[in-house]
Structure formats: structure tokens, C-alpha cells
Write a protein that holds these residues in place. Structure first.
Motif, PDB file in Angstrom:
ATOM      1  N   GLU A 122      12.864  80.598 -25.628  1.00  0.00           N
ATOM      2  CA  GLU A 122      13.246  79.041 -25.319  1.00  0.00           C
ATOM      3  C   GLU A 122      12.637  78.384 -26.491  1.00  0.00           C
ATOM      4  O   GLU A 122      13.373  77.318 -26.489  1.00  0.00           O
ATOM      5  N   GLN A 125      15.467  77.918 -28.163  1.00  0.00           N
ATOM      6  CA  GLN A 125      16.788  76.956 -27.190  1.00  0.00           C
ATOM      7  C   GLN A 125      16.478  75.337 -27.073  1.00  0.00           C
ATOM      8  O   GLN A 125      17.059  74.657 -27.706  1.00  0.00           O
ATOM      9  N   TRP A 126      14.782  75.016 -27.897  1.00  0.00           N
ATOM     10  CA  TRP A 126      14.406  74.138 -27.583  1.00  0.00           C
ATOM     11  C   TRP A 126      14.877  73.155 -29.188  1.00  0.00           C
ATOM     12  O   TRP A 126      15.123  71.967 -29.263  1.00  0.00           O
ATOM     13  N   GLU A 128      17.920  73.608 -30.106  1.00  0.00           N
ATOM     14  CA  GLU A 128      19.053  73.143 -30.167  1.00  0.00           C
ATOM     15  C   GLU A 128      19.321  72.298 -29.206  1.00  0.00           C
ATOM     16  O   GLU A 128      19.865  71.715 -30.178  1.00  0.00           O
ATOM     17  N   ASP A 129      18.845  71.955 -28.099  1.00  0.00           N
ATOM     18  CA  ASP A 129      19.101  70.742 -27.747  1.00  0.00           C
ATOM     19  C   ASP A 129      18.192  69.804 -28.100  1.00  0.00           C
ATOM     20  O   ASP A 129      18.982  68.502 -27.891  1.00  0.00           O
ATOM     21  N   TYR A 130      16.868  69.725 -28.841  1.00  0.00           N
ATOM     22  CA  TYR A 130      16.345  68.887 -30.106  1.00  0.00           C
ATOM     23  C   TYR A 130      17.170  68.514 -31.007  1.00  0.00           C
ATOM     24  O   TYR A 130      16.507  67.422 -31.242  1.00  0.00           O
ATOM     25  N   HIS A 131      17.046  69.525 -31.809  1.00  0.00           N
ATOM     26  CA  HIS A 131      17.104  69.325 -33.183  1.00  0.00           C
ATOM     27  C   HIS A 131      16.447  68.754 -33.991  1.00  0.00           C
ATOM     28  O   HIS A 131      15.086  70.019 -33.553  1.00  0.00           O
TER      29      HIS A 131
END
Length: 180
Positions: A122, A125-126, A128-131
Motif C-alpha cells: 500500500e 502504491q501511495w 506511485e499514485d501521489y508522487h
């Protein structure tokens, strides 16, 4: 030259411990309790907006409590001083860590998973999603907590008076001259 009356002011801090606790619970409320209304409103607005902006930047994921490897969340120490907004993260940490100790139990965090410590996948992923927004959101919420730490100190100790010592020295020199 300034007179002594310009430097003197009377401020009732009421119960300083209660004011500090209120300032921790909700930024600025300790100052409202003491009757310092404009300061309390400015502290509330600035710290709350900074904290909310940080949460929004990170998709609500920047504030969580975790003191285990590989996710040692030292930033939470500063975020803790925002007050009641940090309490759900502490509760989530206790719930998730308690469930991890029981083998074969599916982890079910409270509040739909908000403020819960992430698994390693997770967390990746955070990022990756929010840079960089995840890191900036963490920084904003950390700064909000540290600013509220200063506000708590101000609610407990009162305003910093720079010229009190100067005025006292002038009074002592005048007394010495009058005694001669």
C-alpha cells in the motif's frame, strides 16, 4: 523615549494547564479560553488550513502512526501536536498492530482504513499514485503540528515580552539615581 506604561499589560492566563490542553485538542481554543480571541482565531485558521491542505495533497494518507521497520514514521511525532486530529491514527495503529499479533486474522482497520498504517505494498502504491504530493502532504501536516506546539507553549506561558527586562533595568537605574 518610551514610558513604563507602554510596556506594561495585564493578561489573565486563567488556568494555564487547561489552556495548554485545549490548545492541543483544537488549535487556538486555548487562546480563546484565555480571552485572546484574535490570536486564537488566527492560530485555528492557519494550523487547520495547513493540516487540511497536507491531507488533501496526500489523498488523506499522510497522517498515520507506525513505529516499526521498515515503516518508521518519525513524522508522526510532529503531527501528534496537531491534537485531536492525530488521535484516530493512534487508535488505528493499536487496532491494526493488535490484529497482526493474532495469526490468521484478516486485518480490519476502523474508520474505513483512514489513518491506518499501510502495508508495504500500500505504501508503495501511495508513492506511485501521489508522487511528491505524498511527501509534501506529510511535510505540511508535520509543520502544522510543530506550529501548534509553539501555540501550546504560548497558551501555557503567555506571550513573549521582549522589553520587560529592559524596562526593569531602567526602573532600577532610576531608583539608584534617586537614592543618591
Amino acid at each position: 523615549m518610551a514610558t513604563d506604561d507602554e510596556f506594561e499589560f495585564d493578561l489573565d492566563l486563567k488556568n494555564r494547564s487547561v489552556a495548554a490542553l485545549l490548545a492541543w485538542l483544537v488549535p487556538g481554543v486555548g487562546h480563546l479560553y484565555q480571552g485572546r480571541t484574535s490570536k486564537g482565531i488566527v492560530i485555528f485558521l492557519s494550523i487547520s488550513l495547513l493540516f487540511i491542505t497536507g491531507l488533501q495533497m496526500s489523498g488523506g494518507k499522510a497522517v498515520y502512526c507506525s513505529f516499526r521497520n521498515p515503516d518508521l514514521r518519525w513524522q508522526f511525532v510532529g503531527q501528534f501536536f496537531v491534537g485531536s486530529a492525530s488521535v484516530p491514527a493512534i487508535i488505528q495503529n493499536r487496532v491494526v498492530r493488535g490484529q497482526e499479533k493474532k495469526l490468521g486474522v484478516v486485518i480490519k482497520p476502523l474508520f474505513g482504513g483512514k489513518f491506518a498504517p499501510p502495508t508495504s505494498t500500500e505504501r508503495l502504491q501511495w508513492h506511485e499514485d501521489y508522487h511528491a504530493y505524498f511527501q509534501m502532504g506529510t511535510l505540511y501536516t508535520l509543520v502544522a503540528g510543530l506550529l501548534n506546539l509553539f501555540a501550546i507553549f504560548d497558551a501555557y506561558c503567555g506571550p513573549f515580552v521582549l522589553f520587560r527586562e529592559l524596562a526593569t533595568k531602567e526602573d532600577e537605574s532610576k531608583e539608584d539615581e534617586s537614592n543618591l
